[in-house]
Design a protein around this motif. Sequence first.
Motif, PDB file in Angstrom:
ATOM      1  N   ASP A 150     -10.471  58.801  39.749  1.00 43.67           N
ATOM      2  CA  ASP A 150      -9.213  59.532  39.631  1.00 43.67           C
ATOM      3  C   ASP A 150      -8.097  58.773  40.349  1.00 43.67           C
ATOM      4  N   GLU A 151      -6.890  58.925  39.836  1.00 39.37           N
ATOM      5  CA  GLU A 151      -5.726  58.288  40.446  1.00 39.37           C
ATOM      6  C   GLU A 151      -4.757  59.358  40.917  1.00 39.37           C
ATOM      7  N   VAL A 152      -4.333  59.193  42.147  1.00 39.68           N
ATOM      8  CA  VAL A 152      -3.403  60.125  42.778  1.00 39.68           C
ATOM      9  C   VAL A 152      -2.093  59.380  42.996  1.00 39.68           C
ATOM     10  N   ALA A 153      -1.002  60.002  42.615  1.00 37.03           N
ATOM     11  CA  ALA A 153       0.314  59.398  42.804  1.00 37.03           C
ATOM     12  C   ALA A 153       1.149  60.278  43.721  1.00 37.03           C
ATOM     13  N   ILE A 154       1.735  59.661  44.729  1.00 31.44           N
ATOM     14  CA  ILE A 154       2.681  60.337  45.619  1.00 31.44           C
ATOM     15  C   ILE A 154       4.075  60.008  45.085  1.00 31.44           C
ATOM     16  N   VAL A 155       4.837  61.051  44.780  1.00 33.76           N
ATOM     17  CA  VAL A 155       6.166  60.848  44.206  1.00 33.76           C
ATOM     18  C   VAL A 155       7.174  61.662  45.018  1.00 33.76           C
ATOM     19  N   PRO A 156       7.987  60.991  45.842  1.00 34.41           N
ATOM     20  CA  PRO A 156       8.998  61.739  46.590  1.00 34.41           C
ATOM     21  C   PRO A 156      10.125  62.195  45.672  1.00 34.41           C
ATOM     22  N   SER A 157      10.632  63.392  45.921  1.00 38.76           N
ATOM     23  CA  SER A 157      11.777  63.891  45.158  1.00 38.76           C
ATOM     24  C   SER A 157      13.006  63.080  45.532  1.00 38.76           C
ATOM     25  N   ILE A 158      13.837  62.869  44.558  1.00 37.77           N
ATOM     26  CA  ILE A 158      15.083  62.142  44.777  1.00 37.77           C
ATOM     27  C   ILE A 158      16.236  63.111  44.556  1.00 37.77           C
ATOM     28  N   ALA A 159      17.156  63.142  45.490  1.00 35.44           N
ATOM     29  CA  ALA A 159      18.320  64.013  45.365  1.00 35.44           C
ATOM     30  C   ALA A 159      19.556  63.239  45.778  1.00 35.44           C
ATOM     31  N   GLY A 160      20.689  63.757  45.388  1.00 29.49           N
ATOM     32  CA  GLY A 160      21.934  63.135  45.809  1.00 29.49           C
ATOM     33  C   GLY A 160      22.687  62.581  44.626  1.00 29.49           C
ATOM     34  N   GLY A 161      23.628  61.728  44.930  1.00 30.23           N
ATOM     35  CA  GLY A 161      24.480  61.173  43.889  1.00 30.23           C
ATOM     36  C   GLY A 161      25.733  62.024  43.756  1.00 30.23           C
ATOM     37  N   SER A 162      26.530  61.683  42.805  1.00 33.65           N
ATOM     38  CA  SER A 162      27.753  62.436  42.583  1.00 33.65           C
ATOM     39  C   SER A 162      28.010  62.566  41.094  1.00 33.65           C
TER      40      SER A 162
END
Length: 93
Positions: free
Chosen positions: A78-90
């Motif tokens: 099995d493969e586990v992926a850690i994906v941080p949320s991205i926020a910001g910008g305009s």
Amino acid sequence: MKIHIPTPLRQYADKKPALTVDGSTVAEGLQNLTAQHPELKKHLFTDQGKLRAFVNVYVNDEDIRYLKNVETVVRDGDEVAIVPSIAGGSCPK
């Protein structure tokens, strides 16, 4: 299980894009990962030991929030992926 490390966190994991760890659940795998690479812990878990809200984890492309969360069972291969949320910008004006 193989855990894919996102680019911003690789500096805390020997600069590797993925690491193989033992464990029968996502929780065990992440605990083993942070035992091997302690600097990752503060980026993945709160002081209370809960997975941070902005950290998304997938097992074989399935979001663990829709499975059994960190108690999701994993098997060899099995493969586990850690994906941080991205926020910001305009917004463009």
